[in-house]
Design a protein around this motif. Sequence first.
Motif, mmCIF file in Angstrom:
data_model
loop_
_atom_site.group_PDB
_atom_site.id
_atom_site.type_symbol
_atom_site.label_atom_id
_atom_site.label_comp_id
_atom_site.label_asym_id
_atom_site.label_seq_id
_atom_site.Cartn_x
_atom_site.Cartn_y
_atom_site.Cartn_z
ATOM 1 N N GLU A 95 50.503 32.456 78.772
ATOM 2 C CA GLU A 95 49.130 33.084 78.610
ATOM 3 C C GLU A 95 48.115 32.160 77.859
ATOM 4 N N ARG A 97 48.672 29.954 75.655
ATOM 5 C CA ARG A 97 48.571 29.538 74.032
ATOM 6 C C ARG A 97 49.608 28.313 73.803
ATOM 7 N N THR A 169 51.908 29.362 66.284
ATOM 8 C CA THR A 169 50.892 28.787 66.981
ATOM 9 C C THR A 169 50.120 27.953 66.090
ATOM 10 N N ARG A 185 47.654 19.821 71.199
ATOM 11 C CA ARG A 185 46.313 20.083 71.654
ATOM 12 C C ARG A 185 45.574 18.941 71.974
#
Length: 441
Positions: A95, A97, A169, A185
């Motif tokens: 998805e 994430r 997360t 990230r």
Amino acid sequence: MSVPQLNDEHRGEEILAVFDTAFGELLAADPAAFRVKFRKMAASAFAFYRGTACLFYHDLDTEKRGGPYLDDRTSRVWIHGDLHAENFGTYMDSEGRLIFNVNDFDEAYVGPFTWDLKRLAASVALIGYAKALSDEQITELVQVYAGAYRERIHALATGAKSDEVPPFTLDTAQGPLLDALRDARSLTRFGLLESMTGIRDFERRFAPGGGSIELDAATRYKVLAAFDGYLETLPESSLARPDSYRVKDVVGRRGIGIGSAGLPSYNILLEGATDALENDVVIYIKQAQTPAVSRHITDPVIRDYFQHEGHRTVISQRALQAHADPWLGWTELDGSGQLVAEVSPYAVDLDWGDIDDPEEIAQVVADLGRATATMHSAADDTSGESLVPFSTERAIDAAIAADEDGFAGLLVDFAHSYGARARADHQIFVDLFRNGRIPGL
């Protein structure tokens, strides 16, 4: 667990026998890769422990006939199989994430849930010892892990809503877990491609060197045929853009890591989601291995459920990991089952190197306990597989509730006893290796 008191010579012979069963064929095929693997294992007791799941399950073998908290259900849940404190990290889910959770499912199988917990607890003891923590501090850490696991399993078993037990997360993680997610990230697909490929004649291709092996025409044909078979194992939701399955290049690689020594593998470069060159995708095809735990689980229903080890690895990962890698699939090559997955640009492993403060270690260990419980609860009657046709969290919750007070103590005792056993085994292994006692090297 009471660790057998063997003298070094007898224990050394036992270790060599287990290694021959687990590694013999691969070692004979590629001794150089195992010299690299064993040098990495010689570096520390923890590195040795990471590389010897086969020895761990050999030592646990007597428990397959029963044990605390084990019944007909809790003895046959999907387990990770190699759950130690460094097998956690980040991944990008289907998805989009970034998630921090358990990773590396090569050893996953169906067996007693306590085996995962004991393997993790012993790894905590080894890390604590390496960081010069006292036995009392190590006890507290294992108690923290057990408590966090117990609390999360109970919450899931009693119907807690998903927003009450969210995944780790960027919005929910803290401390070193959040650091890992932020590091992930900051990574880019372009950076990964730059490290592995180059542009030639207006098209991206794998760069020579760096462990890449150019393939002859016959091998390339076999790999591409295996790739075609892999496409049939992907869920329809992954087949969004047919062009994204156009193969641009193929190279061979040979695994030399602690867990992949001697296993042949291949990297395939695919067209990405658009015609732009910066979003191409690299997937790998790797020969799947026989999981160490499977040698100690004799149920034919479990064994016969899987087509081959590649199928077993993928089905297990999809069961244990919610929203798994959309590129995850399996195939066959030269008669062996293969695992296929993306070489992810967003994978960052948990780094214990700078986690030294006891309070911070305890926070991380608690999070690993929660992650373990979430993993165990995912792989049950809601996973889409029929092998475990019941609610694992309810079964585990009920088993622990029958002896709530003894649960943490079981893991604490095992952590200390097997941690000591692993440290002693590491020294025995180093002496065997440096004195040329390992056959075939």
